[in-house]
Design a protein around this motif. Structure first.
Motif, PDB file in Angstrom:
ATOM      1  N   VAL A   1      36.487  28.692  27.368  1.00  0.00           N
ATOM      2  CA  VAL A   1      37.385  28.363  28.481  1.00  0.00           C
ATOM      3  C   VAL A   1      37.470  26.845  28.597  1.00  0.00           C
ATOM      4  O   VAL A   1      36.441  26.165  28.673  1.00  0.00           O
ATOM      5  N   ALA A   2      38.691  26.316  28.604  1.00  0.00           N
ATOM      6  CA  ALA A   2      38.888  24.867  28.693  1.00  0.00           C
ATOM      7  C   ALA A   2      38.458  24.351  30.068  1.00  0.00           C
ATOM      8  O   ALA A   2      38.648  25.016  31.089  1.00  0.00           O
ATOM      9  N   GLU A   3      37.890  23.154  30.087  1.00  0.00           N
ATOM     10  CA  GLU A   3      37.384  22.578  31.328  1.00  0.00           C
ATOM     11  C   GLU A   3      38.486  22.356  32.354  1.00  0.00           C
ATOM     12  O   GLU A   3      38.237  22.383  33.568  1.00  0.00           O
ATOM     13  N   ASP A   4      39.727  22.171  31.886  1.00  0.00           N
ATOM     14  CA  ASP A   4      40.804  21.856  32.831  1.00  0.00           C
ATOM     15  C   ASP A   4      41.127  23.006  33.785  1.00  0.00           C
ATOM     16  O   ASP A   4      41.786  22.795  34.811  1.00  0.00           O
ATOM     17  N   VAL A   5      40.645  24.232  33.498  1.00  0.00           N
ATOM     18  CA  VAL A   5      40.903  25.338  34.434  1.00  0.00           C
ATOM     19  C   VAL A   5      40.214  25.079  35.772  1.00  0.00           C
ATOM     20  O   VAL A   5      40.643  25.613  36.801  1.00  0.00           O
ATOM     21  N   LEU A   6      39.165  24.262  35.759  1.00  0.00           N
ATOM     22  CA  LEU A   6      38.438  23.981  36.997  1.00  0.00           C
ATOM     23  C   LEU A   6      39.303  23.239  38.004  1.00  0.00           C
ATOM     24  O   LEU A   6      39.027  23.282  39.213  1.00  0.00           O
ATOM     25  N   TYR A   7      40.335  22.600  37.526  1.00  0.00           N
ATOM     26  CA  TYR A   7      41.161  21.756  38.397  1.00  0.00           C
ATOM     27  C   TYR A   7      42.537  22.386  38.637  1.00  0.00           C
ATOM     28  O   TYR A   7      43.482  21.706  39.027  1.00  0.00           O
ATOM     29  N   ARG A   8      42.616  23.700  38.414  1.00  0.00           N
ATOM     30  CA  ARG A   8      43.824  24.470  38.714  1.00  0.00           C
ATOM     31  C   ARG A   8      43.516  25.464  39.824  1.00  0.00           C
ATOM     32  O   ARG A   8      42.358  25.866  40.013  1.00  0.00           O
ATOM     33  N   PRO A   9      44.534  25.884  40.597  1.00  0.00           N
ATOM     34  CA  PRO A   9      44.304  26.938  41.595  1.00  0.00           C
ATOM     35  C   PRO A   9      43.771  28.196  40.910  1.00  0.00           C
ATOM     36  O   PRO A   9      44.238  28.584  39.834  1.00  0.00           O
TER      37      PRO A   9
ATOM     38  N   SER B   1      33.452  37.969  45.306  1.00  0.00           N
ATOM     39  CA  SER B   1      34.683  37.964  46.097  1.00  0.00           C
ATOM     40  C   SER B   1      35.131  36.513  46.263  1.00  0.00           C
ATOM     41  O   SER B   1      34.294  35.625  46.485  1.00  0.00           O
ATOM     42  N   VAL B   2      36.402  36.286  46.150  1.00  0.00           N
ATOM     43  CA  VAL B   2      36.961  34.939  46.278  1.00  0.00           C
ATOM     44  C   VAL B   2      37.746  34.891  47.583  1.00  0.00           C
ATOM     45  O   VAL B   2      38.780  35.560  47.724  1.00  0.00           O
ATOM     46  N   ALA B   3      37.243  34.123  48.540  1.00  0.00           N
ATOM     47  CA  ALA B   3      37.833  34.101  49.886  1.00  0.00           C
ATOM     48  C   ALA B   3      39.254  33.553  49.867  1.00  0.00           C
ATOM     49  O   ALA B   3      40.151  34.090  50.522  1.00  0.00           O
ATOM     50  N   ASP B   4      39.493  32.485  49.116  1.00  0.00           N
ATOM     51  CA  ASP B   4      40.819  31.847  49.090  1.00  0.00           C
ATOM     52  C   ASP B   4      41.235  31.630  47.642  1.00  0.00           C
ATOM     53  O   ASP B   4      40.899  30.611  47.028  1.00  0.00           O
ATOM     54  N   PRO B   5      41.974  32.575  47.056  1.00  0.00           N
ATOM     55  CA  PRO B   5      42.368  32.454  45.653  1.00  0.00           C
ATOM     56  C   PRO B   5      43.287  31.270  45.373  1.00  0.00           C
ATOM     57  O   PRO B   5      43.454  30.885  44.211  1.00  0.00           O
ATOM     58  N   THR B   6      43.878  30.688  46.434  1.00  0.00           N
ATOM     59  CA  THR B   6      44.779  29.547  46.209  1.00  0.00           C
ATOM     60  C   THR B   6      44.009  28.238  46.069  1.00  0.00           C
ATOM     61  O   THR B   6      44.594  27.217  45.687  1.00  0.00           O
ATOM     62  N   SER B   7      42.722  28.250  46.364  1.00  0.00           N
ATOM     63  CA  SER B   7      41.944  27.013  46.277  1.00  0.00           C
ATOM     64  C   SER B   7      41.637  26.679  44.824  1.00  0.00           C
ATOM     65  O   SER B   7      41.735  27.525  43.923  1.00  0.00           O
ATOM     66  N   GLN B   8      41.251  25.426  44.598  1.00  0.00           N
ATOM     67  CA  GLN B   8      40.941  24.962  43.249  1.00  0.00           C
ATOM     68  C   GLN B   8      39.743  25.736  42.693  1.00  0.00           C
ATOM     69  O   GLN B   8      38.801  26.070  43.407  1.00  0.00           O
TER      70      GLN B   8
END
Length: 493
Positions: free
Chosen positions: A106-114, A73-80
């Motif tokens: 999966v590209a590493e840059d997804v880690l730094y997107r909401p 479960s993801v508490a805050d989907p808007t977070s990074q």
């Protein structure tokens, strides 16, 4: 290697009378790659929750490993996205995470997107990567394939085939075959474990079912024959016994000792026949307990006065200034079973909605008769509420046919009394499909109809579509279903 021991497990939800599990016993090896299969509502997710300690139960579950459940479960989907992973595993090692993401393409840059800006497929892969960086845990993976396109399913299946130590709930046959080495199946009356993949399990089950059906038919004939024989022999013994006090036709007196001996012999034979009959009935009662209903379903599609039902001519769909698909062209003719394929986000659902008449900004031409009757099954089931009877009346369909189809798709009669909003995801999808099959239309349009639906029901639906050949346009990422059903494939990549 360690073992998970389940002993005398019994469980029922509070307020219900029927046990989901009753005196269940089995043992799992934590090195196995287990595919978990069974009809919708049989208790697959419930069992995973029991392993997680979420419910009280009687019996014992013992294990020397901890359990991790997917999807998280993801508490805050808007977070990074990186923050989402940190919440899942505060002690994660970054290079291990990058290794898993690379394996999942999966590209590493997804880690730094909401997190909520990621596609459904990207979210699934990121959460799987977070799952497999956890150590010393047995993993409970619950339906990871929903909303994954075919390409992503193959990638995730290949990824899981390199791992071990998990239970995987999936209804996709090709997906399971590629990445499991044991099958854990919840049957009607028991839980069993077999070595092999889904296809080998299904082959063994089919062979066992056919053997039991043949034995059942043989025992039915034996019971009928023995019953008639028992009645005849018992009748003869009774008549002979009555004759002890009578006389022969010649007038001479009967030998009562002889007659009594003969009557006793006949009675003994009658009892022997009855014992054989009871033994046959006992043997018969052991058969067919786990044979799943595979009755054929019914459909009545309206004939159309033209061979061609609809045509798309260079249709492009836009959301704002963004084009989601461009210059899509194909025709739908009577008898076509068209699979609309493409990656997630390629506009497949938008094309289906356009044909159904929904107002969506587009260019190009859609040609269809205003009298064309269409039945649409959407991905979304959140609108379902009320009773089945109310739902049938609301859609103007034959309630008895509607419920008959649901019965054949393994709905118990108790489900008919429940509120639709309380149904499982698979049961809700079955409601939509049963409603569609009950509607008298020229064209069926189904958008990912099989999400959450169990394998046996999928095969029943396949058989229906093959037998009745309705005209249907569908989006579905189950590779086996598409290969078996589609007469045409329209690719949107």
């Amino acid at each position: 290697m360690s073992l998970i021991n389940v002993s005398n497990l019994t469980f029922a939800y509070e307020g219900t009378y029927d046990n989901i599990f009753e005196h269940v016993n089995f043992q799992l090896d934590t090195d196995w790659k287990l595919g978990f299969t069974g009809r919708n509502g049989r208790g697959k997710t419930t069992f995973l929750n029991l392993l997680l300690g979420k419910y009280e139960y009687s019996g014992t579950i013992s294990a020397q490993v901890s359990f991790e459940y997917f999807p998280f479960s993801v508490a805050d989907p808007t977070s990074q996205t990186l923050d989402v992973i940190s919440e899942i595993d505060p002690e994660y090692i970054h290079w291990k995470l990058i290794r898993e993401l690379n394996l999942l393409k999966v590209a590493e840059d997804v880690l730094y997107r909401p997190f909520n800006s990621l596609s459904n497929g990207e979210q699934t892969k990121v959460l799987l990567a977070a799952l497999f960086i956890k150590e010393n845990s047995f993993l409970l993976i619950d339906e990871p394939t929903n909303h994954l396109d075919m390409k992503a399913r193959k990638l995730v299946s290949d990824y899981l085939s390199t791992k071990s130590g998990y239970i995987l709930v999936s209804h996709d046959r090709a997906f399971l075959d590629n990445c499991v080495d044991h099958i854990l199946s919840i049957n009607k009356t028991n839980i069993e474990i077999q070595k092999g993949n889904f296809s080998s399990w299904w082959e063994n089950k089919t062979r066992q079912d056919n053997f039991e059906l043949a034995e059942d038919e043989k025992l039915r004939r034996d019971i009928k024959r023995l019953s008639a024989s028992s009645k005849r022999t018992g009748g003869w013994a009774h008549e002979v016994e009555k004759s002890k006090n009578g006389t022969r036709n010649s007038g001479s007196k009967l030998d009562k000792g002889y007659v009594g001996h003969k009557a006793a012999k006949m009675m003994k034979r009658s009892k022997s026949i009855q014992q054989r009959q009871e033994s046959a009935i006992t043997e018969k009662s052991k058969l067919l307990r786990n044979i799943e209903s595979s009755d054929s379903l019914e459909i009545s599609q309206l004939p159309y006065h033209k061979q061609q039902l609809a045509e798309l001519d260079e249709v492009s769909v836009f959301y704002g200034d963004k084009s989601v698909c461009s210059e899509v062209s194909f025709t739908i003719e009577q008898g076509d079973r068209i699979a609309l394929t493409g990656s997630n986000g390629s506009g497949k659902s938008s094309i289906l909605k356009l044909i159904c008449g929904e107002e969506i900004h587009h260019t190009g031409v859609i040609r269809k008769d205003s009298q064309l009757a269409i039945s649409y099954v959407s991905q979304d089931t959140s609108h379902l509420q009320g009773s089945l009877s109310e739902y049938a009346r609301e859609h103007g369909i034959d309630e008895s046919l509607f419920k008959s189809i649901l019965r054949k798709l393994d709905f118990s009669r108790i489900q008919f009394e429940k509120e639709l909003s309380t149904y499982s995801g698979g049961q809700k999808k079955k409601v939509l499909i049963a409603r569609s099959l009950s509607e008298k239309v020229h064209l069926h349009i189904w958008d990912e109809p099989l999400n959450f639906i169990d394998v046996i029901s999928r095969m029943q639906i396949e058989e229906l579509l093959m037998e009745h050949t309705p005209t249907i346009l569908f989006v579905e990422h189950d590779r086996e279903f598409c290969a078996n059903i589609a007469t045409k494939i329209e690719a949107m990549d």
